[in-house]
Design an enzyme around this catalytic site. Structure first.
Site, PDB file in Angstrom:
ATOM      1  N   ASP A 274       0.851  -1.190   0.000  1.00 26.97           N
ATOM      2  CA  ASP A 274       0.000   0.000   0.000  1.00 26.97           C
ATOM      3  C   ASP A 274       0.892   1.247   0.000  1.00 26.97           C
ATOM      4  OD1 ASP A 274      -3.117   0.579   0.426  1.00 26.97           O
ATOM      5  OD2 ASP A 274      -2.010   2.065   1.568  1.00 26.97           O
TER       6      ASP A 274
ATOM      7  N   TYR B 209      -4.302  13.330   0.121  1.00 27.33           N
ATOM      8  CA  TYR B 209      -4.388  14.697  -0.404  1.00 27.33           C
ATOM      9  C   TYR B 209      -3.004  15.186  -0.827  1.00 27.33           C
ATOM     10  CZ  TYR B 209      -5.546  19.673  -0.667  1.00 27.33           C
ATOM     11  OH  TYR B 209      -5.713  20.952  -1.105  1.00 27.33           O
TER      12      TYR B 209
ATOM     13  N   HIS C 277      -4.362  -7.938  -0.159  1.00 28.73           N
ATOM     14  CA  HIS C 277      -3.698  -6.655   0.031  1.00 28.73           C
ATOM     15  C   HIS C 277      -2.871  -6.602   1.309  1.00 28.73           C
ATOM     16  CE1 HIS C 277      -3.165  -2.395  -0.734  1.00 28.73           C
ATOM     17  NE2 HIS C 277      -3.586  -2.098   0.476  1.00 28.73           N
TER      18      HIS C 277
END
Length: 419
Positions: free
Chosen positions: A179, A319, A374
């Site tokens: 990730d 972000y 994952h």
């Protein structure tokens, strides 16, 4: 910069506050045949909320984490961002010359992803290398302090990881990440590769597809890539289909967290049920049929709820990475020169053609597995550990990359040399 031992110790007041909030949960309605298509099922969340409020014993799991994982904090100065107090696990091997390995988690993971692989990696055996394992809580996650200023990007997360390893006395080391951990360790390999970072391994080899360009070489490359899609292996074809389905139905979280994380942050910081539903969906959807125990889920979510900065802080990496163009690397980016290893798991949410992945680094090791998703360090720890051992063992493609740290004891080295 001094190291301080750390013990998780959540106050009774925080535990009581959590119970009160759970007692006041207002659940939404649900369509009778919704299943998982609309998100976390109501029955699952009601069951978990009830367990969290009345049956789950945080103190038991807090004690287990403290017993299993040697934890510490340390101040790390980050260029332009002052000093952050960073929480990390440091599991040393009994082999003095073990290979230093930095393990980096992502979202919605946290430092407890390392709890199953750390003891295996640190295990001493003449048959495989041993590792000194360092697993940091990323700034804004777990019990690490969060950045206070805008612009804390992948470069800064990489700086924290590198400086932590240097502060621990590991001038040279290797890394492993999935990730965001995969993205961050790639940045570490790019910026600090060669001098400090000597090799990296990832179970999340994400990359943008090739793009056409006026550059003739890139046109040729893109054409060859398109042709290669016709010859995908069954595993590659299935992985690509899963990636397309994820892009179609599973990226709402990414778009929200990459654009308006603060707005979502109010819900996650105020409602434990909301936080549970938001992350539980990913724990189930992103694993390959892993049988989550309710208390496993609740411990995972509790780390977010009790985190030092609160769960909203963990969202901002999206972000900042999006603003910097660091969400997904391109096959046309400069590839780190140090050795790279890749493990492929069928339940990964963004499986891609292998020839794309090979263009993102100096791939010296690849392994493909029939199971796992994952969160491979947590779902299938033995498989991931075996891959890392193979990459760094005697005769492996990255053996001896860290000077003076082969991962084997001196006695074993001497005996083998005599033979």
């Amino acid at each position: 910069m001094s190291e301080q031992p750390f013990t998780i110790s959540i106050s009774s007041e925080q535990l009581e506050d959590l119970k009160q909030k759970l007692a006041l949960t207002r659940f939404p309605d649900e369509l009778s045949d919704a299943g998982w298509a609309y998100g976390s099922p109501l029955a699952d969340i009601k069951r978990l909320v009830a367990r969290w409020k009345d049956g789950y014993d945080w103190r038991t799991h807090e004690a287990r984490l403290n017993a299993e994982l040697p934890q510490f904090t340390r101040d790390i100065a980050v260029d332009g961002f002052g000093t952050l107090n960073v929480h990390y696990v440091h599991k040393r091997s009994a082999v003095e010359g073990a290979v230093p390995l930095l393990f980096v988690h992502g979202w919605p993971g946290n430092f407890i992803e390392v709890r199953k692989v750390a003891p295996l990696l640190a295990e001493v055996s003449p048959d495989h290398p041993s590792f000194h394992v360092v697993a940091l809580s990323l700034p804004g996650y777990g019990f690490s302090e969060a950045p206070k200023k805008k612009g804390f990007q992948i470069t800064q997360y990489a700086e924290v990881g590198n400086k932590l390893m240097l502060a621990l006395g590991y001038n040279e080391y290797v890394t492993q990440g999935g990730d965001w951990g995969g993205v961050i360790t790639r940045k570490i390999a790019t910026v600090y590769g060669g001098k400090h970072s000597k090799a990296w391994h990832t179970n999340f080899p994400i990359v943008q597809p090739p793009k056409l360009s006026l550059n003739p070489f890139r046109l040729l490359t893109a054409a060859s890539m398109a042709l290669a899609l016709l010859w995908l292996s069954p595993a590659e074809a299935a992985a690509l289909a899963r990636a397309r389905e994820t892009q179609r139905t599973g990226l709402a979280y990414l778009r929200l967290q990459a654009t308006k994380p603060q707005t979502l942050g109010y819900a996650l910081a105020d409602s434990p049920a909301g936080l549970l539903a938001w992350i539980y969906e990913k724990l189930v959807a992103w694993t390959d049929g892993y049988a989550w125990d309710d208390d496993e889920v609740l411990t995972w979510i509790s780390v977010y709820w009790f985190s030092r900065a609160g769960p909203a802080a963990s969202l901002r990496i999206y972000y900042e990475a999006a603003a910097a163009g660091d969400l997904v690397p391109s096959v046309h980016d400069a590839a780190p020169a140090i050795p790279m290893g890749v493990s492929y798991f069928p339940g990964e949410l963004a499986g891609l053609p292998r020839n794309w992945v090979r263009r993102t680094g100096n791939v010296v090791f690849e392994a493909e597995h029939p199971m796992g998703g994952h969160f491979s360090a947590y779902e299938t720890p033995a498989l991931l550990v075996e891959d890392i051992r193979k990459m760094f063992r005697r005769g492996g493609p990255a053996y001896g990359v860290v000077r003076g740290c082969t991962g084997y004891s001196e006695t074993d080295n001497t005996v083998r040399a005599m033979l």
